[in-house]
Design an enzyme around this catalytic site. Structure first.
Site, PDB file in Angstrom:
ATOM      1  N   ASP A 288       0.832  -1.219   0.000  1.00  0.00           N
ATOM      2  CA  ASP A 288       0.000   0.000   0.000  1.00  0.00           C
ATOM      3  C   ASP A 288       0.856   1.254   0.000  1.00  0.00           C
ATOM      4  OD1 ASP A 288       0.841  -0.896   2.586  1.00  0.00           O
ATOM      5  OD2 ASP A 288      -0.392   0.686   3.466  1.00  0.00           O
ATOM      6  N   GLU A 289       0.229   2.344  -0.349  1.00  0.00           N
ATOM      7  CA  GLU A 289       0.790   3.697  -0.214  1.00  0.00           C
ATOM      8  C   GLU A 289       2.216   3.796  -0.745  1.00  0.00           C
ATOM      9  OE1 GLU A 289      -1.537   5.720   3.433  1.00  0.00           O
ATOM     10  OE2 GLU A 289      -0.023   4.295   4.099  1.00  0.00           O
ATOM     11  N   VAL A 290       2.404   3.340  -1.965  1.00  0.00           N
ATOM     12  CA  VAL A 290       3.748   3.380  -2.555  1.00  0.00           C
ATOM     13  C   VAL A 290       3.919   4.673  -3.356  1.00  0.00           C
ATOM     14  CG1 VAL A 290       5.334   2.256  -4.162  1.00  0.00           C
ATOM     15  CG2 VAL A 290       3.902   0.872  -2.620  1.00  0.00           C
TER      16      VAL A 290
END
Lengths: 529, 529
Positions: B329-331
């Protein structure tokens, strides 16, 4: 604060460099920063140490040979097992990968206790001597089992998990610690009237007190809001409980006292009369001046004093502490003065409200004395009635400045709990303010100093229940505990000098003591490798 | 809300009047209001009861006669002892004053388990049948020991301390309860990267999960902030820990898994790659794109994947659950695009940042598959790469609306954790919002419904540590637990219908579950006699 830590790290790096080069372990530097410090809380009164490291065998044992004390009650053995559980709590002990040196093995702890009398009472000798001379055995000598229990707590604070060897180590050997408390009364108040606290929560609080060598649980049992305790001879009193299940049976109360005593903690039971007592009338409405004006307890009704006598008669069966607390604070006599039948009684007895308050307090004191108790009262009784109080009264200061000075000058003993610093429910009081609160402020005469028997931090329950009481008590109660245990000359003049040691105490395996966020991160930043 | 309670009390008074007249006990009315309700949480799927009362003997025993299951591992016996401890925790059991009727004695619990296989795994049969037919023995029948453990929890919720007789009673006998979970995956996420959680705290969380029949501990072990876990083959990784002592040895992690499994709780281990991983580089700086731009992990460095492979190889030794969580997530690929050597690698491989992110996620998935794991990934991987993901992927929804619908429509399995309702660290989410969150919203096709394997409440650790994690998790996690356990038609359409039952669950002897203030006082006011 930052510069304090930076200097400290810099100093430690110098000291540790040779050792680190020798051991050549990844985690060495950061571990050693912890381990090469004296991390005992509260600070013992005499302490010397060396620089050797021992490790604890898997079958680390308790020996009581040579002691007059037989530990038939198992108080010492149970204490030892509890302390070992705490020491081993946080990590799996596993030396299978280690190459441990047999010559550095700590095999056990030999405890010698002089007195076979294990009655816990006010003023019991709590001193101990702890030595860890080298490989083999550590030693505790103490006049009583309760001193030995303190020695066990101190010993547990010398033990650390080593992340390299996966065993428990004792660093800075040889150790010699000679220790005794500054004050005989080191209290914590809990309040089960504003919120019911389940039995396991109270036991948990008692256990945590022992980590900091606090020795009196002041149990503010009942108040205006609720009467949770069963009184067998007045079985309707606990109708004043919040609910059917938020109650303590008489056997529950006895269990709390027994649990505490086996850990060296006295229980000071309180009924707060006549002002904080409206809940009594749910079971016996005639204790109320009237159904619309429910406190103070009806001074005109002889039944009021009969019930107090009955309660103290029951208390005497289980609360073995020398003192009982009779409250006596925040009394508004308006209900007496406005209720017709009490008005009449006042007129007949030629009393105004204040005089009736005095009449009540002194009469309650006589009842307590008749049961063999000495009395603790909140300071208003002293502020109002002075030397009319029984000389067996201990004045508990909470409200005004200078009460301790005045009380001891008048010959009374005193317990200090000034609310501006030692009310833990005031969560804005910081740990360093708690630490700096000196019970003997402005009391210089040694004879008068001796009348200050100690102090107490108070965790009043209006906004605290079983879910957050420990977080409200700790770590600030530990700051007070050092103030009350450690001799004045050993106390830090600037609390910042003990920040790191308190942080260490608060993050011990006793994880409940860990303050939310703040401490952890102060430690964290400068320890990052 | 007030009128709901008033009606309820009024109804109960009618029902109870004959019983109360018969028993003629002071505490009867208020006790009975509690005891005459079905107070099991989560609500079982079939339940019938009567109106008789039994009491539990002091030597209440477990019998496993007739079972193919020998309990050589002691899983059932330990579970029984834990449950008995909980039942007896809050009050001193003492029937010395009682005149108990031998014909109402409950002597023990007979448990029959069909399968001798006690391997805990995803999808294990957790059903059980619990009957309390009358005096003598209660019975639990279950296909597996893990169903039987759920049965023990339910049984414990039928038990109450009676303040009159001072013994434990089971009311509303005869009982027949037939029960099984709605979803096989009922999770709770803890986060040991944002705050270190000591081992005993994690064990405490696991114990509390079993009270609500949650069965997956999602352990978000490492993140940007810290890498607390030892990886034996990459021993420098835990240099990313906050401090020397805020670390888990590999043996500690194995202990957590073993502790959980014996309680019927699987552990889902997570490494969140490539985005939430800056802490990895404290030990191995080449995992960082550069010292100034430290995440996502360097996609251009083959060593990055070697370390992931090494970690999963170690994981496989202790984390036996079918799934491993790879995050994803949230890359933000900015570091890759701005760091010269990664820029060059991207150009050589004709990838932009998004394509490299896909390359990383799919490559990590292949590594996990090679170790025999199926994969859980956060929803961004599905949102971005859709059916390029391995078909063995389970999509964990947290961010966007409608992800579960789209994921199952694409043939993926899904776990629902939408942050607006099921992130427990958002303390403004109320228990009734948690309760009302339906994982199958807008999914009507039974085949697609079956792809939603369950849900998870998440207790992210930025503002939570060992001192308050339980208070953040409970009682709201219990609301989700009923949503995930109880069949849809048995769930309350209006959460207010279950307020009282949840309050009862929250104030059980499991005192840690008691929410600060609020519930207690709602109960308190109308129970005052």
């Amino acid at each position: 604060m930052q510069s304090y830590f930076r200097n400290f790290v810099s100093d430690m790096e110098k000291t540790l460099l040779p050792i680190c080069l020798f051991l050549c372990i990844e985690v060495c530097l950061v571990s050693a920063v912890f381990l090469q410090k004296v991390n005992v809380w509260p600070m013992p009164n005499y302490l010397s140490n060396g620089d050797k490291t021992l490790y604890m065998g898997n079958d680390f044992e308790l020996e009581t040979a040579g002691s007059k004390f037989a530990d038939a009650s198992g108080i010492l053995k149970d204490g030892f097992l509890r302390v070992m559980d705490i020491v081993k709590l946080d990590h799996v002990i596993d030396d299978s990968h280690s190459t441990l040196n047999e010559s550095a093995l700590l095999k056990g702890l030999k405890v010698v206790i002089q007195s076979p009398n294990n009655e816990l009472q006010y003023g019991v000798d709590e001193s101990y001597k702890l030595t860890v001379p080298g490989p083999g055995y550590a030693h505790i000598e103490a006049p009583t089992v309760y001193g030995a229990l303190h020695g066990l707590q101190t010993f547990s604070q010398l033990c650390h998990f080593n992340f390299k060897t996966r065993v428990i180590e004792v660093n800075l050997v040889p150790w010699t610690i000679i220790d005794m408390p500054r004050f005989p009364y080191r209290g914590l108040l809990i309040d089960t009237a504003r919120h019911y606290l389940p039995l396991p929560v109270i036991k948990n609080v008692i256990d945590s007190m022992t980590y900091a060598k606090l020795n009196v649980l002041h149990w503010h049992i009942v108040d205006t809001q609720s009467f949770p305790l069963e009184i067998p001879s007045y079985p309707k009193l606990w109708k004043g409980a919040y609910s059917a299940s938020e109650r303590y049976t008489f056997a529950d109360a006895a269990e709390i006292v027994s649990y505490a005593e086996r850990r060296g903690v006295n229980v000071l039971a309180e009924i707060d009369v006549p002002g904080h007592a409206a809940s009594w009338g749910f079971g016996y409405p005639s204790l109320w001046p009237s159904a619309n004006c429910t406190q103070p307890l009806d001074v005109s009704n002889e039944f009021t004093f009969k019930v107090i006598d009955g309660i103290l008669s029951e208390f005497k069966k289980i609360f073995k502490f020398r003192f009982v607390h009779l409250g006596g604070d925040e009394v508004d006599t308006g209900c007496w003065e406005s209720t017709p039948h009490v008005q009449r009684w006042l007129a007949e007895h030629k009393m105004n409200g204040s005089e009736a308050y005095e009449y009540f307090v002194l009469k309650a004191q006589k009842i307590a004395l008749s049961h063999g108790y000495e009395i603790v009262n909140w300071e208003e009784t002293f502020n109002n009635f002075g030397d009319k109080l029984s000389p067996k009264t201990v004045v508990q200061n909470w409200l005004e400045i200078g009460v301790a000075e005045r009380a001891v000058a008048a010959g009374f003993r005193c317990i200090v709990s000034n609310q501006d610093k030692w009310y833990l429910n005031y969560v804005h009081s910081t740990w360093d303010q708690v630490y700096s609160n000196e019970p003997l402020t402005n009391i210089t005469n040694p004879k008068l100093q001796a009348l200050v028997i100690g102090g107490e931090v108070c965790s009043w329950g209006e906004f605290i229940d079983g879910s957050d009481i420990q977080q409200t008590i700790w770590p600030r109660a530990a700051a007070a505990a050092e103030r009350l245990w450690t001799s004045y000359d050993k106390l830090a003049k600037d609390p910042r000098q003990v920040t790191e040691r308190l942080a260490h105490f608060s993050s011990e395996p006793k994880s409940i003591l860990k303050e939310k966020g703040s401490f952890g991160h102060v430690m964290t930043n400068w320890l990052r490798t």
